[in-house]
Design a protein around this motif. Structure first.
Motif, short mmCIF file in Angstrom:
data_model
loop_
_atom_site.label_atom_id
_atom_site.label_comp_id
_atom_site.label_asym_id
_atom_site.label_seq_id
_atom_site.Cartn_x
_atom_site.Cartn_y
_atom_site.Cartn_z
N THR A 77 0.82 -1.21 0.00
CA THR A 77 0.00 0.00 0.00
C THR A 77 0.86 1.26 0.00
OG1 THR A 77 -1.71 -1.21 1.21
CG2 THR A 77 -1.87 1.19 1.19
N GLY A 78 1.86 1.31 0.86
CA GLY A 78 2.71 2.51 0.98
C GLY A 78 3.46 2.84 -0.30
N ILE A 79 4.16 1.87 -0.86
CA ILE A 79 4.93 2.15 -2.07
C ILE A 79 4.01 2.47 -3.25
CG2 ILE A 79 5.21 -0.29 -2.71
CD1 ILE A 79 8.01 0.53 -3.83
N CYS A 80 2.91 1.74 -3.36
CA CYS A 80 1.98 2.00 -4.48
C CYS A 80 1.39 3.41 -4.37
CB CYS A 80 0.86 0.97 -4.50
SG CYS A 80 1.42 -0.67 -5.00
N SER A 81 1.04 3.84 -3.17
CA SER A 81 0.49 5.19 -2.97
C SER A 81 1.51 6.26 -3.33
CB SER A 81 0.04 5.37 -1.52
OG SER A 81 -1.02 4.50 -1.22
N LEU A 82 2.75 6.08 -2.90
CA LEU A 82 3.79 7.06 -3.21
C LEU A 82 4.08 7.12 -4.72
CD1 LEU A 82 6.34 6.62 -0.28
CD2 LEU A 82 5.00 8.66 -0.82
N LEU A 83 4.11 5.97 -5.35
CA LEU A 83 4.35 5.95 -6.80
C LEU A 83 3.23 6.68 -7.53
CD1 LEU A 83 5.62 2.28 -7.09
CD2 LEU A 83 6.96 4.32 -7.66
N LYS A 84 1.99 6.40 -7.17
CA LYS A 84 0.85 7.07 -7.81
C LYS A 84 0.88 8.57 -7.55
CE LYS A 84 -2.46 3.32 -8.17
NZ LYS A 84 -2.56 3.33 -9.61
N ARG A 85 1.19 8.95 -6.33
CA ARG A 85 1.26 10.37 -5.98
C ARG A 85 2.29 11.11 -6.82
NH1 ARG A 85 2.28 10.55 -0.11
NH2 ARG A 85 0.60 9.03 -0.12
N ASN A 86 3.30 10.38 -7.28
CA ASN A 86 4.36 10.97 -8.10
C ASN A 86 4.14 10.71 -9.59
OD1 ASN A 86 6.65 12.23 -6.37
ND2 ASN A 86 5.97 10.43 -5.24
N GLY A 87 2.94 10.26 -9.96
CA GLY A 87 2.61 10.07 -11.37
C GLY A 87 3.30 8.89 -12.03
N ILE A 88 3.69 7.90 -11.24
CA ILE A 88 4.40 6.75 -11.77
C ILE A 88 3.45 5.56 -11.83
CG2 ILE A 88 6.34 5.17 -11.42
CD1 ILE A 88 7.74 7.54 -9.91
N GLU A 89 3.25 5.04 -13.03
CA GLU A 89 2.40 3.86 -13.23
C GLU A 89 3.07 2.66 -12.55
OE1 GLU A 89 0.50 1.39 -17.00
OE2 GLU A 89 1.64 3.22 -17.37
N THR A 90 2.27 1.82 -11.92
CA THR A 90 2.81 0.73 -11.12
C THR A 90 2.31 -0.62 -11.61
OG1 THR A 90 2.76 2.21 -9.22
CG2 THR A 90 3.09 -0.11 -8.76
N ALA A 91 3.24 -1.56 -11.73
CA ALA A 91 2.91 -2.93 -12.11
C ALA A 91 3.47 -3.88 -11.07
CB ALA A 91 3.50 -3.26 -13.48
N THR A 94 3.67 -11.25 -10.17
CA THR A 94 3.40 -12.13 -9.05
C THR A 94 2.93 -13.51 -9.51
OG1 THR A 94 2.03 -12.40 -7.05
CG2 THR A 94 1.06 -11.15 -8.85
N SER A 95 3.19 -14.49 -8.67
CA SER A 95 2.66 -15.83 -8.94
C SER A 95 1.22 -15.93 -8.45
CB SER A 95 3.53 -16.89 -8.27
OG SER A 95 3.51 -16.73 -6.86
N GLY A 96 0.74 -14.89 -7.78
CA GLY A 96 -0.65 -14.85 -7.34
C GLY A 96 -0.96 -15.75 -6.16
N THR A 97 0.06 -16.12 -5.40
CA THR A 97 -0.15 -17.04 -4.28
C THR A 97 -0.63 -16.35 -3.01
OG1 THR A 97 2.19 -16.90 -3.64
CG2 THR A 97 1.56 -18.70 -5.13
N ALA A 98 -0.67 -15.04 -3.01
CA ALA A 98 -1.13 -14.29 -1.84
C ALA A 98 -2.02 -13.15 -2.31
CB ALA A 98 0.06 -13.74 -1.05
N PRO A 99 -2.99 -12.75 -1.51
CA PRO A 99 -3.82 -11.59 -1.87
C PRO A 99 -2.96 -10.34 -1.96
CG PRO A 99 -4.78 -12.81 -0.03
CD PRO A 99 -3.41 -13.37 -0.25
N LEU A 100 -3.30 -9.45 -2.88
CA LEU A 100 -2.55 -8.23 -3.08
C LEU A 100 -3.04 -7.12 -2.15
CD1 LEU A 100 -0.46 -6.58 -4.70
CD2 LEU A 100 -2.29 -6.06 -6.32
N ALA A 101 -2.10 -6.54 -1.42
CA ALA A 101 -2.38 -5.36 -0.60
C ALA A 101 -1.64 -4.18 -1.25
CB ALA A 101 -1.92 -5.56 0.84
N GLY A 102 -2.36 -3.36 -1.97
CA GLY A 102 -1.78 -2.23 -2.70
C GLY A 102 -2.52 -2.04 -4.00
N ASP A 103 -2.52 -0.81 -4.49
CA ASP A 103 -3.26 -0.47 -5.71
C ASP A 103 -2.28 -0.35 -6.87
OD1 ASP A 103 -5.16 0.39 -7.51
OD2 ASP A 103 -5.18 2.45 -6.77
N VAL A 104 -2.31 -1.34 -7.75
CA VAL A 104 -1.42 -1.33 -8.92
C VAL A 104 -2.23 -1.06 -10.18
CG1 VAL A 104 0.25 -2.91 -7.85
CG2 VAL A 104 -1.57 -3.85 -9.29
N ASP A 105 -1.54 -0.56 -11.20
CA ASP A 105 -2.17 -0.28 -12.49
C ASP A 105 -2.16 -1.51 -13.40
OD1 ASP A 105 -2.59 2.66 -12.15
OD2 ASP A 105 -0.40 2.60 -11.93
#
Length: 193
Positions: A77-91, A94-105
Protein backbone atom coordinates in the motif's frame (compact mmCIF):
# COMPACT_ATOMS: atom_id res chain seq x y z
CA UNK A 1 16.77 -7.22 -2.67
CA UNK A 2 17.65 -4.76 -5.42
CA UNK A 3 16.29 -1.85 -7.39
CA UNK A 4 17.40 -0.41 -10.71
CA UNK A 5 16.27 1.47 -13.80
CA UNK A 6 16.23 -0.63 -16.97
CA UNK A 7 14.05 -1.81 -19.85
CA UNK A 8 11.16 -4.19 -19.21
CA UNK A 9 12.21 -7.30 -21.08
CA UNK A 10 9.10 -9.48 -21.20
CA UNK A 11 5.33 -9.57 -21.45
CA UNK A 12 2.94 -6.79 -22.42
CA UNK A 13 5.23 -3.90 -21.44
CA UNK A 14 8.34 -5.35 -23.12
CA UNK A 15 10.66 -2.63 -24.42
CA UNK A 16 9.37 0.03 -22.02
CA UNK A 17 11.71 1.89 -19.65
CA UNK A 18 10.95 0.71 -16.12
CA UNK A 19 12.25 1.10 -12.61
CA UNK A 20 12.40 -2.36 -11.03
CA UNK A 21 11.95 -2.93 -7.31
CA UNK A 22 12.79 -6.56 -6.54
CA UNK A 23 11.58 -7.59 -3.10
CA UNK A 24 13.31 -10.43 -1.28
CA UNK A 25 11.33 -13.34 0.09
CA UNK A 26 9.56 -16.13 -1.76
CA UNK A 27 7.40 -19.01 -0.63
CA UNK A 28 7.04 -20.61 -4.08
CA UNK A 29 10.58 -21.79 -4.90
CA UNK A 30 10.56 -22.56 -8.64
CA UNK A 31 13.41 -24.93 -9.50
CA UNK A 32 14.24 -22.89 -12.63
CA UNK A 33 14.08 -19.46 -10.91
CA UNK A 34 16.76 -17.11 -12.26
CA UNK A 35 16.89 -15.04 -9.04
CA UNK A 36 17.08 -17.69 -6.30
CA UNK A 37 19.13 -15.24 -4.25
CA UNK A 38 15.86 -13.33 -3.76
CA UNK A 39 14.23 -16.15 -1.80
CA UNK A 40 15.74 -15.38 1.62
CA UNK A 41 14.42 -12.00 2.77
CA UNK A 42 16.73 -11.99 5.78
CA UNK A 43 19.87 -11.93 3.66
CA UNK A 44 19.11 -8.50 2.17
CA UNK A 45 19.14 -5.07 3.82
CA UNK A 46 15.95 -3.13 4.44
CA UNK A 47 15.72 0.04 2.32
CA UNK A 48 13.66 2.96 3.60
CA UNK A 49 10.77 3.85 1.33
CA UNK A 50 11.64 7.58 1.26
CA UNK A 51 15.19 6.84 0.09
CA UNK A 52 13.92 4.44 -2.56
CA UNK A 53 11.40 6.98 -3.85
CA UNK A 54 14.12 9.65 -4.18
CA UNK A 55 16.12 7.28 -6.38
CA UNK A 56 13.10 6.37 -8.50
CA UNK A 57 12.08 10.02 -8.99
CA UNK A 58 15.66 11.00 -9.89
CA UNK A 59 15.52 8.70 -12.95
CA UNK A 60 12.40 10.36 -14.35
CA UNK A 61 10.83 6.88 -14.66
CA UNK A 62 7.10 6.88 -15.36
CA UNK A 63 6.70 3.12 -14.83
CA UNK A 64 7.71 0.94 -11.88
CA UNK A 65 7.60 -2.86 -11.72
CA UNK A 66 7.42 -4.46 -8.29
CA UNK A 67 8.73 -8.00 -8.53
CA UNK A 68 10.55 -10.58 -6.46
CA UNK A 69 10.86 -13.13 -4.99
CA UNK A 70 7.16 -12.98 -4.40
CA UNK A 71 6.10 -9.35 -3.88
CA UNK A 72 2.51 -10.11 -2.89
CA UNK A 73 3.82 -11.46 0.43
CA UNK A 74 4.09 -7.82 1.53
CA UNK A 75 1.71 -4.94 2.13
CA UNK A 76 2.50 -2.74 -0.88
CA UNK A 77 0.00 0.00 0.00
CA UNK A 78 2.71 2.51 0.98
CA UNK A 79 4.93 2.15 -2.07
CA UNK A 80 1.98 2.00 -4.48
CA UNK A 81 0.49 5.19 -2.97
CA UNK A 82 3.79 7.06 -3.21
CA UNK A 83 4.35 5.95 -6.80
CA UNK A 84 0.85 7.07 -7.81
CA UNK A 85 1.26 10.37 -5.98
CA UNK A 86 4.36 10.97 -8.10
CA UNK A 87 2.61 10.07 -11.37
CA UNK A 88 4.40 6.75 -11.77
CA UNK A 89 2.40 3.86 -13.23
CA UNK A 90 2.81 0.73 -11.12
CA UNK A 91 2.91 -2.93 -12.11
CA UNK A 92 3.36 -6.11 -10.11
CA UNK A 93 4.77 -9.41 -11.31
CA UNK A 94 3.40 -12.13 -9.05
CA UNK A 95 2.66 -15.83 -8.94
CA UNK A 96 -0.65 -14.85 -7.34
CA UNK A 97 -0.15 -17.04 -4.28
CA UNK A 98 -1.13 -14.29 -1.84
CA UNK A 99 -3.82 -11.59 -1.87
CA UNK A 100 -2.55 -8.23 -3.08
CA UNK A 101 -2.38 -5.36 -0.60
CA UNK A 102 -1.78 -2.23 -2.70
CA UNK A 103 -3.26 -0.47 -5.71
CA UNK A 104 -1.42 -1.33 -8.92
CA UNK A 105 -2.17 -0.28 -12.49
CA UNK A 106 -1.03 -3.56 -14.06
CA UNK A 107 -1.23 -7.04 -12.55
CA UNK A 108 1.01 -9.57 -14.29
CA UNK A 109 -0.05 -13.01 -13.06
CA UNK A 110 2.47 -15.79 -13.62
CA UNK A 111 1.15 -18.91 -11.86
CA UNK A 112 3.52 -21.69 -10.89
CA UNK A 113 2.89 -25.41 -10.40
CA UNK A 114 4.73 -25.34 -7.09
CA UNK A 115 2.03 -23.42 -5.19
CA UNK A 116 -1.60 -22.70 -6.11
CA UNK A 117 -2.73 -19.09 -6.69
CA UNK A 118 -5.48 -17.37 -4.74
CA UNK A 119 -8.76 -16.78 -6.58
CA UNK A 120 -8.35 -13.00 -6.75
CA UNK A 121 -5.33 -13.41 -9.05
CA UNK A 122 -7.65 -14.54 -11.84
CA UNK A 123 -9.92 -11.51 -11.78
CA UNK A 124 -7.16 -8.97 -11.07
CA UNK A 125 -4.90 -10.21 -13.87
CA UNK A 126 -4.26 -7.81 -16.74
CA UNK A 127 -1.69 -10.25 -18.09
CA UNK A 128 -1.34 -14.02 -17.71
CA UNK A 129 2.25 -15.07 -18.37
CA UNK A 130 2.93 -18.80 -18.29
CA UNK A 131 6.49 -20.10 -18.37
CA UNK A 132 6.83 -23.18 -20.56
CA UNK A 133 9.28 -25.61 -18.99
CA UNK A 134 7.65 -28.94 -19.93
CA UNK A 135 5.28 -30.13 -22.68
CA UNK A 136 2.46 -30.44 -20.12
CA UNK A 137 2.69 -26.68 -19.47
CA UNK A 138 0.62 -25.91 -22.56
CA UNK A 139 -2.49 -27.62 -21.20
CA UNK A 140 -1.73 -26.21 -17.74
CA UNK A 141 -1.65 -22.71 -19.29
CA UNK A 142 -5.06 -23.31 -20.85
CA UNK A 143 -6.47 -24.31 -17.45
CA UNK A 144 -5.52 -20.87 -16.14
CA UNK A 145 -6.55 -18.98 -19.29
CA UNK A 146 -10.19 -20.01 -18.91
CA UNK A 147 -10.27 -18.54 -15.39
CA UNK A 148 -8.92 -15.03 -16.09
CA UNK A 149 -11.11 -12.10 -17.15
CA UNK A 150 -11.90 -11.64 -20.85
CA UNK A 151 -9.60 -8.61 -21.30
CA UNK A 152 -6.53 -10.34 -19.82
CA UNK A 153 -3.57 -10.58 -22.24
CA UNK A 154 -2.23 -14.13 -22.59
CA UNK A 155 1.49 -14.91 -22.95
CA UNK A 156 3.56 -18.06 -23.25
CA UNK A 157 7.24 -17.68 -22.40
CA UNK A 158 9.96 -20.31 -22.76
CA UNK A 159 11.98 -21.05 -19.65
CA UNK A 160 15.34 -19.46 -20.46
CA UNK A 161 17.54 -22.55 -20.19
CA UNK A 162 15.12 -24.60 -22.36
CA UNK A 163 14.26 -21.97 -24.93
CA UNK A 164 15.90 -23.80 -27.87
CA UNK A 165 13.65 -26.77 -27.15
CA UNK A 166 10.40 -24.94 -26.44
CA UNK A 167 10.52 -21.80 -28.58
CA UNK A 168 9.57 -23.64 -31.81
CA UNK A 169 6.74 -25.40 -29.95
CA UNK A 170 5.46 -22.11 -28.51
CA UNK A 171 5.57 -20.44 -31.93
CA UNK A 172 3.56 -23.29 -33.44
CA UNK A 173 1.12 -23.21 -30.52
CA UNK A 174 0.54 -19.46 -30.79
CA UNK A 175 -0.08 -19.81 -34.54
CA UNK A 176 -2.70 -22.49 -33.83
CA UNK A 177 -4.13 -20.60 -30.82
CA UNK A 178 -3.87 -16.87 -31.64
CA UNK A 179 -5.46 -15.78 -28.36
CA UNK A 180 -1.94 -16.37 -26.97
CA UNK A 181 1.13 -14.22 -27.67
CA UNK A 182 4.81 -15.06 -27.34
CA UNK A 183 6.85 -13.45 -24.57
CA UNK A 184 10.64 -13.58 -24.75
CA UNK A 185 13.10 -12.46 -22.08
CA UNK A 186 14.56 -9.82 -24.38
CA UNK A 187 16.59 -8.27 -21.54
CA UNK A 188 18.66 -11.46 -21.44
CA UNK A 189 19.35 -11.26 -25.19
CA UNK A 190 20.44 -7.64 -24.68
CA UNK A 191 22.45 -8.55 -21.57
CA UNK A 192 20.80 -5.90 -19.40
CA UNK A 193 19.37 -6.40 -15.88
Amino acid sequence: MEHFYTIQGEGFHSGRAAYFVRLAGCDVGCVWCDVKESWDAGSHPVVKLDALMKEIIATKADFCVITGGEPALYDLTGICSLLKRNGIETAIETSGTAPLAGDVDWYCFSPKKFKAPVEEAYYKANELKVVINHPSDFSWAEEHAVKVNASCKLYLQPEWSKQERFLPQIIAYVKENPKWSLSLQTHKFMNIP
